[in-house]
Write a protein that holds these residues in place. Structure first.
Motif, short mmCIF file in Angstrom:
data_model
loop_
_atom_site.label_atom_id
_atom_site.label_comp_id
_atom_site.label_asym_id
_atom_site.label_seq_id
_atom_site.Cartn_x
_atom_site.Cartn_y
_atom_site.Cartn_z
N ALA A 513 0.83 -1.21 0.00
CA ALA A 513 0.00 0.00 0.00
C ALA A 513 0.87 1.26 0.00
CB ALA A 513 -0.93 -0.01 1.22
N LEU A 514 1.94 1.26 0.76
CA LEU A 514 2.84 2.42 0.78
C LEU A 514 3.52 2.61 -0.58
CD1 LEU A 514 4.52 2.01 4.30
CD2 LEU A 514 2.85 3.73 3.60
N LEU A 515 3.88 1.52 -1.22
CA LEU A 515 4.51 1.62 -2.55
C LEU A 515 3.55 2.20 -3.56
CD1 LEU A 515 6.93 1.04 -4.38
CD2 LEU A 515 6.01 -1.27 -4.72
N ILE A 519 3.97 5.74 -5.60
CA ILE A 519 3.92 5.81 -7.07
C ILE A 519 2.88 6.82 -7.53
CG2 ILE A 519 3.35 4.49 -9.14
CD1 ILE A 519 4.59 2.05 -7.79
N VAL A 520 1.72 6.77 -6.88
CA VAL A 520 0.65 7.70 -7.27
C VAL A 520 1.10 9.15 -7.04
CG1 VAL A 520 -1.68 8.48 -6.69
CG2 VAL A 520 -1.20 6.04 -6.93
N LEU A 521 1.76 9.37 -5.94
CA LEU A 521 2.19 10.73 -5.64
C LEU A 521 3.26 11.21 -6.63
CD1 LEU A 521 2.38 10.66 -1.74
CD2 LEU A 521 0.69 11.81 -3.16
N SER A 524 1.83 11.88 -10.07
CA SER A 524 0.81 12.92 -10.13
C SER A 524 1.43 14.25 -10.51
CB SER A 524 0.09 13.03 -8.78
OG SER A 524 1.01 13.45 -7.78
N GLU A 525 0.59 15.27 -10.63
CA GLU A 525 1.04 16.61 -11.00
C GLU A 525 1.34 17.48 -9.78
OE1 GLU A 525 1.68 17.40 -14.02
OE2 GLU A 525 0.93 15.50 -14.84
N LEU A 526 1.37 16.85 -8.61
CA LEU A 526 1.65 17.64 -7.41
C LEU A 526 3.07 18.19 -7.46
CD1 LEU A 526 0.03 15.39 -4.64
CD2 LEU A 526 -0.87 17.51 -5.62
N ASP A 527 3.18 19.48 -7.21
CA ASP A 527 4.48 20.14 -7.28
C ASP A 527 4.97 20.40 -5.86
OD1 ASP A 527 6.72 21.32 -8.18
OD2 ASP A 527 5.80 23.24 -8.68
N LEU A 531 8.81 15.61 -3.70
CA LEU A 531 8.43 14.82 -4.88
C LEU A 531 9.30 15.20 -6.09
CD1 LEU A 531 4.52 14.74 -4.62
CD2 LEU A 531 6.15 12.94 -4.07
N ARG A 532 9.64 16.49 -6.23
CA ARG A 532 10.52 16.90 -7.32
C ARG A 532 11.88 16.25 -7.18
NH1 ARG A 532 8.35 22.13 -6.38
NH2 ARG A 532 10.29 22.71 -5.27
N ASP A 533 12.38 16.19 -5.96
CA ASP A 533 13.68 15.55 -5.74
C ASP A 533 13.64 14.07 -6.10
OD1 ASP A 533 14.60 17.97 -4.84
OD2 ASP A 533 14.26 17.52 -2.70
N ILE A 534 12.53 13.42 -5.78
CA ILE A 534 12.41 11.99 -6.11
C ILE A 534 12.33 11.80 -7.62
CG2 ILE A 534 10.89 9.98 -5.92
CD1 ILE A 534 10.17 10.89 -3.12
N ARG A 535 11.59 12.67 -8.32
CA ARG A 535 11.43 12.53 -9.76
C ARG A 535 12.76 12.73 -10.50
NH1 ARG A 535 6.71 16.13 -8.91
NH2 ARG A 535 4.86 14.81 -8.71
N ARG A 536 13.67 13.52 -9.97
CA ARG A 536 14.93 13.82 -10.65
C ARG A 536 16.00 12.76 -10.44
NH1 ARG A 536 15.24 20.17 -8.75
NH2 ARG A 536 13.50 20.94 -10.06
N THR A 537 15.77 11.82 -9.55
CA THR A 537 16.79 10.79 -9.30
C THR A 537 16.86 9.83 -10.48
OG1 THR A 537 15.17 9.41 -8.15
CG2 THR A 537 16.47 10.93 -6.80
#
Length: 569
Positions: A513-515, A519-521, A524-527, A531-537
């Motif tokens: 459930a946490l995974l 993933i959903v977060l 998503s388009e949440l800025d 989350l930005r740091d995670i997306r750039r890895t």
């Protein structure tokens, strides 16, 4: 101005309430209690009123709107334990019976324990043979009216006192004989002390019965004494387990389990069913407290116990008072002048009319007939001041009846029917027939009997240790009778494996459930900054392009196919 004063007085009334505690001599102590006051404060006030120092044997009991009795927890606020509105009425009772009441330090403590055991005798909780009953009643007479005086005590004077729920004329004559010939010269203090010494030798000393049913549906009473756990059924003690033999007490809903290790590491499980889940929880808490009080050497050894399995914990409870050894050590340090005792004397008693001058209620009918059953309202009234732990609504025993033997003049002694141990009714005779031919007679010994000794003489013992649904087949040896109890290690291993499996599945489900949530977060388009740091890895980008995007296209394709298939139909 007047309105402000009235509102202020209303708020002060809301912050306090009146509480009445009915004492063991049926007098009442009333005090004003703050709304946030804990049970310990009220108990201290009562003990100060009684000038009582050896107070750890006592407790305060109350009844909820469902007629279930509870012990007041001293560490919690009074209002949080009540399910009704003030003012409250409670009772002071002996919670932990002294293992040796004659060894109590102060006379005031012995007197209060004397009043409690006298109440137990009247309400039918202290079962004994007719000879023992006559001796106990004679001690009560000597303590309350003094030496026999022909001018003050005419023929049949003992019939004006009621020591038991019901008793015979023959027993009354025996009580008068002992009082006249054997107790002359004893002071009230000496008579009370001899009463305690005699009561201590009885098997049902300290019994506070909880009505239950075994796996076969037979009525039984469970109780905790200073020496261990007992089961009473059909006027007999069918089980006795010392406190050091009891390994665990557990309840689930209405089901109460006792785990114990008996002789030669033989493990047994006894299962009983309480009338309600609340009664079962109260039974469990009483067992936990009694075991902690009598078994441990120090209160620091007491641990919090759980009512359920290893990982999925149900109710949790911890006894927070002193243990018996600490109480005795503290009592030995008392140095003061003995406080003055105001004995009740001939004051009428509501709940224990042994000191009233009402008509005698004989339990031996003129002819052999079925005893008249008490009505529901009379039964509730008889329990109004009782010290039982059981819910009033579930204690009637309509099948109990009395039999008489002997001449028509009532010289025979009353005996119990097979199912007549019902102390909650308070209508059955305490004395048991002393006739050796009586099959229902209670066998008294100086020391406790073992489970195997009792199991060999009472077929009900086999039903207690046998799992539900297992039926006996023909004659079996004693080893075969206890064979179901040898499955305990296997059952314990199975329960442990099931608990581990449940824990593993729940852990996997939480991680999954946490995974999904992560993933959903991230998709998503949440800025958000994290989350930005995670997306750039690099790891996330690789996961996104190599796994998530193909999985999303595959799921979208399957969903379109299923939607088209449903539309075409």
């Amino acid at each position: 101005m007047l309105s402000r004063l009235m509102s202020g007085s209303d708020r002060s009334l809301d912050r306090e309430f009146n509480c009445t505690v009915r004492l063991l001599d049926d007098s009442e102590y009333t005090c004003t209690v703050q709304r946030d006051a804990k049970g310990q404060w009220l108990f201290e006030q009562v003990c100060q009123h009684l000038n009582l120092l050896e107070k750890d044997y006592f407790g305060i009991r109350f009844v909820d709107p469902d007629k279930q009795r509870h012990w007041l927890e001293f560490s919690k606020a009074i209002t949080k334990q009540m399910r009704s509105q003030p003012p409250y009425t409670m009772c002071l009772r002996v919670k932990f019976y002294p293992p040796d009441p004659a060894a109590l330090k102060e006379e005031i403590t012995r007197y209060l324990v004397f009043l409690q055991i006298k109440r137990d005798l009247y309400h039918g909780r202290l079962l004994c043979k007719s000879s023992d009953a006559a001796t106990l009643a004679a001690f009560i007479l000597q303590a309350e009216i003094g030496d026999y005086d022909p001018g003050k005590h005419p023929e049949g004077y003992s019939s004006k006192f009621q020591f038991f729920p019901k008793h015979s004329e023959r027993l009354e004559r025996r009580i008068a004989e002992i009082h006249k010939s054997e107790l002359t010269g004893q002071s009230p203090e000496t008579a009370e002390l001899n009463f305690l010494k005699k009561a201590q030798t009885l098997e049902t000393y300290g019994v506070d019965p909880h009505p239950c049913k075994d796996v076969s549906g037979n009525a039984a009473f469970l109780a905790f004494t200073p020496f261990g756990f007992v089961v009473l059924q059909g006027n007999r003690r069918i089980h006795f387990l010392k406190w050091n033999e009891v390994t665990k007490l557990k309840f689930e809903g209405k089901t109460f389990h006792i785990y114990a290790t008996h002789q030669e590491d033989q493990k047994i499980i006894l299962t009983y069913f309480a009338p309600t889940p609340e009664a079962c929880k109260h039974l469990w808490k009483c067992g936990v407290e009694n075991q902690a009080f009598y078994q441990f050497e120090k209160s620091s050894q007491v641990r919090t116990v759980s009512s359920s399995n290893l990982f999925f914990k149900g109710s949790r409870f911890r006894y927070s008072g002193k243990v018996a050894k600490e109480v005795m050590e503290q009592s030995a340090k008392i140095r003061r002048e003995p406080p003055e005792i105001h004995r009740a004397g001939m004051v009428p008693s509501r709940s224990c009319p042994s000191i009233t001058h009402g008509p005698r209620q004989s339990s031996v009918p003129r002819t052999r007939r079925r005893a008249v059953h008490i009505s529901i309202m009379e039964g509730l009234e008889s329990l109004r001041d009782s010290g039982h732990s059981t819910p009033v609504r579930s204690v009637s025993n309509g099948n109990s009846f009395l039999r008489s033997h002997g001449a028509e003049g009532g010289h025979g002694t009353a005996e119990f029917s097979e199912d007549s141990y019902s102390p909650s009714d308070s209508v059955l005779p305490t004395p048991v027939s002393s006739d050796p031919s009586d099959p229902a007679q209670v066998r008294h010994t100086n020391g406790p009997r073992t489970v195997q000794e009792e199991g060999g003489t009472d077929p009900c013992t086999q039903n207690q240790a046998r799992p539900q649904g297992v039926k006996p087949k023909g004659k079996r040896s004693q080893l075969e009778k206890t064979r179901p109890t040898q499955r305990v290690p296997e059952e314990g291993v199975n329960q442990f494996i099931c608990s581990l499996a449940r824990l593993f599945l729940v852990t996997l489900a939480l991680l999954f459930a946490l995974l999904l949530l992560l993933i959903v977060l991230t998709e998503s388009e949440l800025d958000l900054a994290f989350l930005r740091d995670i997306r750039r890895t690099p790891e996330f980008q690789q996961f996104h392009y190599e796994y998530f995007c193909p999985l999303r296209r595959w799921l979208a394709c399957k969903l379109r196919w299923m939607g088209g298939h449903l539309i075409n139909k």
